[in-house]
Write a protein that holds these residues in place. Structure first.
Motif, short mmCIF file in Angstrom:
data_model
loop_
_atom_site.label_atom_id
_atom_site.label_comp_id
_atom_site.label_asym_id
_atom_site.label_seq_id
_atom_site.Cartn_x
_atom_site.Cartn_y
_atom_site.Cartn_z
N GLY A 119 0.77 -1.24 -0.07
CA GLY A 119 -0.07 0.06 -0.10
C GLY A 119 0.96 1.17 -0.04
O GLY A 119 0.60 2.13 -0.79
N HIS A 120 2.09 1.10 0.87
CA HIS A 120 2.88 2.31 0.97
C HIS A 120 3.58 2.72 -0.65
O HIS A 120 3.52 3.79 -0.96
N PHE A 121 3.95 1.64 -1.24
CA PHE A 121 4.55 2.15 -2.38
C PHE A 121 3.63 2.36 -3.64
O PHE A 121 3.92 2.89 -4.47
N GLU A 122 2.34 1.82 -3.36
CA GLU A 122 1.39 2.18 -4.38
C GLU A 122 0.97 3.72 -4.21
O GLU A 122 0.46 4.20 -5.14
N THR A 123 1.12 4.36 -3.16
CA THR A 123 0.94 5.59 -3.09
C THR A 123 1.69 6.72 -4.14
O THR A 123 1.09 7.58 -4.16
N TYR A 124 2.66 5.76 -4.33
CA TYR A 124 3.74 6.56 -5.18
C TYR A 124 3.21 6.73 -6.93
O TYR A 124 3.30 7.55 -7.61
N LEU A 125 2.23 5.91 -7.11
CA LEU A 125 1.44 5.99 -8.20
C LEU A 125 0.21 6.66 -8.18
O LEU A 125 -0.75 6.43 -9.10
N GLN A 126 -0.23 7.32 -7.11
CA GLN A 126 -1.49 7.97 -7.13
C GLN A 126 -1.34 9.34 -7.74
O GLN A 126 -0.10 10.07 -7.50
N PRO A 127 -2.07 10.14 -8.15
CA PRO A 127 -3.40 9.68 -8.64
C PRO A 127 -3.29 8.79 -9.73
O PRO A 127 -4.05 8.01 -10.17
N ILE A 128 -2.32 9.01 -10.61
CA ILE A 128 -2.26 8.08 -11.99
C ILE A 128 -0.81 7.67 -12.11
O ILE A 128 0.34 8.53 -11.64
N PRO A 129 -0.37 6.51 -12.39
CA PRO A 129 1.05 5.87 -12.41
C PRO A 129 2.17 6.85 -12.82
O PRO A 129 3.15 6.76 -12.41
N TYR A 130 1.80 7.66 -13.95
CA TYR A 130 2.89 8.27 -14.58
C TYR A 130 3.37 9.46 -13.85
O TYR A 130 4.33 10.20 -14.32
N LEU A 131 2.69 9.53 -12.78
CA LEU A 131 3.33 10.86 -11.99
C LEU A 131 4.24 10.32 -10.81
O LEU A 131 4.77 11.06 -9.98
N LEU A 132 4.79 9.04 -11.01
CA LEU A 132 5.67 8.52 -10.28
C LEU A 132 6.93 9.24 -10.06
O LEU A 132 7.37 9.61 -8.78
N PRO A 133 7.49 9.68 -11.09
CA PRO A 133 8.76 10.20 -10.72
C PRO A 133 8.38 11.81 -10.29
O PRO A 133 9.43 12.17 -9.31
N ILE A 134 7.26 12.27 -10.45
CA ILE A 134 6.98 13.66 -9.72
C ILE A 134 6.98 13.34 -8.13
O ILE A 134 7.45 14.03 -7.44
N ASN A 135 6.21 12.24 -7.79
CA ASN A 135 6.00 12.03 -6.53
C ASN A 135 7.31 11.66 -5.78
O ASN A 135 7.52 12.25 -4.66
N LEU A 136 8.40 10.94 -6.38
CA LEU A 136 9.72 10.57 -5.82
C LEU A 136 10.27 11.79 -5.55
O LEU A 136 11.15 12.03 -4.59
N MET A 137 10.17 12.77 -6.90
CA MET A 137 10.88 14.06 -6.63
C MET A 137 10.35 14.95 -5.43
O MET A 137 11.26 15.48 -4.78
N GLU A 138 9.37 14.95 -5.13
CA GLU A 138 8.57 15.62 -4.35
C GLU A 138 9.07 15.16 -2.94
O GLU A 138 9.22 16.02 -2.06
N GLU A 139 9.25 13.94 -2.91
CA GLU A 139 9.66 13.20 -1.52
C GLU A 139 10.85 13.82 -1.27
O GLU A 139 11.48 14.44 -0.05
N PHE A 140 11.97 13.64 -2.35
CA PHE A 140 13.36 14.23 -2.22
C PHE A 140 13.38 15.65 -1.88
O PHE A 140 14.16 16.00 -1.22
N THR A 141 12.67 16.55 -2.47
CA THR A 141 12.63 17.98 -2.43
C THR A 141 12.25 18.27 -1.04
O THR A 141 12.50 19.20 -0.46
#
Lengths: 236, 168
Positions: free
Chosen positions: A138-160
């Protein structure tokens, strides 16, 4: 950057100045709470009132950011974090020990390593809370929210988030110490004239730095709580 | 100068992480636990005090109400007792008067009976005396001893005649 004394241990590099400063900060925090928590009564007196006010303050930060019921789990962490960062921010203003050009005592948070360590700790706690609540899948699925191709954006947000959290406090405190040092250098550069000009300037800057230090400690803890609560309040 | 990666010692980060965790643990033992427990106890106590105050207030109100009711009841009871006493007094008086009346009546009746009896007795004795006297007188007049018993019947009948004559 000032020169620092480092040593190697188990293949890791340790900075003596940072270690001493950290220990001093920890000792101050622990000594203060120890002093305040003697003879705890139902009807609180001065010291106990102070400590309870501080606990209420950090609990208030947690309450205002996190979902209800989290005070019990995160209150102690917020309390310790807030006072550690607070004392860290102020330490260098009152105690700056240099021996032979090597700094041994200063604000720990004026060092990027320490600031980033705390930021990393907060981010890890946020991740941990998320895993605890949703499980790994469930935790790693949150990075695919709301749509899967936002994964890099989500990771970037985490990092920033991590980056800004650490660098904000580091930048403020480092700049404060730097300017304080520069004014001090100016004071002793041309005798009495510069001293007369620099002394009030230095005092004003010190007062401002104390203020900034308090604000930064508050902001750091608040944002840490916000990041944790973001993870906690994700709806399935 | 401000390159983070250049001087990033993992050692320091680890040291601070461990230091922070140890500090957190110590703070928990030294201050956090007892103080938060005391704060919790205090809030519980305050809540309890408020509850108890509320309870005692309602109890006091209840008691006051009961007292009022009791007062009203006792007044009513007193009134009842007084009226009862009056009623029993009235009854007693009436019965006493009745008894007295009855007694007087019986006494009067008895007296009347006695008087009638005495009258009858007196009449009877006079009858005898008159009979004897008349016999004596008659014998004195006739100078002849009559058989008293024969004469008596004669005189009795005569006197009966008198009686009935008198009563008519």
């Amino acid at each position: 950057m000032d020169q620092t004394r480092t040593f190697q241990f188990c293949g890791l590099t340790f900075n003596v100045g940072n270690m001493i400063s950290g220990l001093i900060v920890a000792a101050i925090v622990l000594g203060f709470v120890y002093f305040c928590s003697r003879k705890i009564q139902m009807k609180p007196t001065g010291k106990q009132n102070l400590l309870e006010y501080m606990i209420d303050f950090t609990n208030g930060i947690v309450k205002s950011t996190m979902p209800s019921g989290a005070t019990k789990d995160y209150g102690l962490w917020a309390f310790t974090l807030f006072f550690f960062i607070l004392v860290s921010n102020q330490l260098g203003l009152f105690l700056h020990i240099e021996v032979g050009g090597i700094v041994y005592v200063k604000s720990p948070t004026a060092d990027p390593i320490v600031a980033m360590s705390f930021a990393l700790m907060s981010m890890l706690i946020a991740q941990f809370s998320s895993v605890q609540k949703l499980g790994y899948k469930g935790h790693f699925e949150t990075y695919l929210q709301p749509i899967p191709y936002l994964l890099p954006i989500n990771l970037m947000e985490e990092f920033t988030n991590f980056l800004t959290l650490g660098i904000r406090v580091y930048g403020n405190i480092f700049a404060g110490e730097l300017l304080a040092g520069l004014i001090a250098k100016m004071a002793f550069s041309h005798g009495i004239a510069t001293l007369a000009i620099s002394a009030p300037l230095e005092m004003a800057w010190m007062a401002f730095s104390v203020f900034i230090g308090c604000i930064q400690a508050y902001v750091f803890v608040t944002l840490s709580c916000v990041y944790v609560s973001q993870k906690l309040s994700i709806e399935e | 100068m401000l390159v983070v990666g250049e001087a990033f010692n993992i050692g320091d980060a680890l040291f601070y992480a461990v230091l922070f965790i140890i500090l957190m643990w110590l703070v928990k033992i030294v201050a956090w636990k007892p103080v938060t427990k005391m704060m919790q106890d205090r809030s519980d106590k305050i809540a309890n005090d408020i509850d108890t105050a509320e309870k005692s207030r309602t109890e006091a109100l209840e008691l006051a109400k009961q007292r009022k009711e009791a007062l009203v009841n006792s007044q009513a009871e007193a009134n009842e007792i007084i009226s009862k006493a009056q009623q029993t007094g009235d009854k007693r008086r009436e019965s006493i008067i009745n008894d007295a009346n009855l007694d007087a009546k019986t006494i009067k009746e008895n007296a009347e009976k006695d008087i009638a009896q005495q009258k009858r007795d007196a009449l009877a004795s006079t009858k005898d005396d008159v009979a004897d006297l008349s016999i004596e007188i008659a014998s004195k007049i006739i100078q002849k001893n009559l058989d008293a018993n024969d004469q008596k019947t004669l005189i009795d009948s005569y006197i009966k005649g008198l009686d009935s004559h008198e009563s008519n």
